[in-house]
Write an enzyme that holds these catalytic residues in place. Sequence first.
Site, short mmCIF file in Angstrom:
data_model
loop_
_atom_site.label_atom_id
_atom_site.label_comp_id
_atom_site.label_asym_id
_atom_site.label_seq_id
_atom_site.Cartn_x
_atom_site.Cartn_y
_atom_site.Cartn_z
CG HIS A 151 -0.33 -0.86 0.96
ND1 HIS A 151 -1.10 -0.67 1.88
CD2 HIS A 151 0.22 0.41 0.31
CE1 HIS A 151 -1.55 0.56 1.62
NE2 HIS A 151 -0.69 1.21 1.09
CD GLU A 152 3.58 1.69 -0.85
OE1 GLU A 152 3.39 2.53 -1.92
OE2 GLU A 152 3.17 1.93 0.34
CG ASP A 172 -2.66 4.83 0.29
OD1 ASP A 172 -2.08 5.80 -0.30
OD2 ASP A 172 -2.38 3.74 0.58
CG HIS A 224 -0.56 2.40 -4.02
ND1 HIS A 224 -1.64 2.56 -3.90
CD2 HIS A 224 0.15 2.26 -2.67
CE1 HIS A 224 -2.13 3.11 -2.81
NE2 HIS A 224 -1.03 2.64 -2.00
#
Length: 389
Positions: free
Chosen positions: A86-87, A181, A90
Amino acid sequence: MADPDPRPGGDKPVEEAPSSRVPGTIKVGSIAGSDVLVTPSWFLIAALIAWLMAPQIEAVEPGLGWLTYVAGFAFAIVLYGAVLLHEAAHAIVAKRLGYPVGVIMLHFLGGATAVEKEARRPRDEFWIAVVGPLVSLAVAAAGFGVSFLTPDGLIGLIVAGLWVTNLFVGVLNLVPGLPLDGGRVLKAGVWGVSGNINRGSIVAGWAGRVVAIIVLLWPFIQGQIIGVQPDLTRYVVAVIIGIFLWSGASAAINSAKVRLRLPLLVARDLARRTLAVPADLPLAEAVRRAQEAEAGSIVTVTSGGEPIGLVHEGALLATPEDRRPWMATSTVTRRLEDGLTLPADIDGEALIQAISKTPAPEYLLVEPDGSIYGVLVTSDVDAAFRAGA
């Protein structure tokens, strides 16, 4: 807003943010040039996950003994591996769009990616924000599909826990409220409609505060809504998450309000009229001439008219009047070093950054041709900023 380069990121080199190791963290690798750090708090949450998973693991794989907790800890690692994806999403999208990225941090509440610069366009903010939850939902979908192929037992339990958790993380992060987010997605939308990034932050921040209140109240109302009475753990988790959301939302609101006031700070409008005098002129005479000219500041210059020093107001006021006739003006001046000369048209955030980079009580303001416009006093900037609050 015009796009200087129609391609995401274009041919612009991505500025690399300096790697900053937070004290106490452990580096476990790097992704897209960004260090991946784990905080000590992660080990606490991993141990908690292992403890909470132990009864379920024992139910599907009885007789494991102490290996039950090892399996639980392994599940925590798998779970945070999905958080890392997930990170990483980004970070990769941010770098693709031309933004420097610092470290990726894994902590007890999940993870955080340090994108070091504010988005230039609403669409950049949108894509950097939304890609993380989309990856979590993709992992959830993949895990759900694989769950039909895995046998009952420990592996099946881990796969089921993985897709359920990622579904929760993906959906939660799409909730429209900062610091989630989804809040950044809402911020991008308001920014795109209003044309003002700070208004987007304020709206998304207030939405985040509403979400925080709902989270805090949820354990008290869930019995009436779904008929399940919460235990102590649910109350504790709700308080931790609620405080985290409220703090992040409040920080975003306060920062945006500060930025909204920055355009009011225009150096040219805040400047004091200045008088240029020779450096060796007696201080008393320099003060007399300044009062006569109604100047609020004094600059010392060379014989050729080049500015070389700024009279320090504090040092001037501390000098007894009976000594001023015998002192050169240069004795209460500060030399014009790098950073003490600013363009007269500087304003807003650029002005604050310049003052922060080279802190000083006074700055010389010059026109584009190099001629002296006036003197900017830091206390005047502070007063103007407070007046706009």
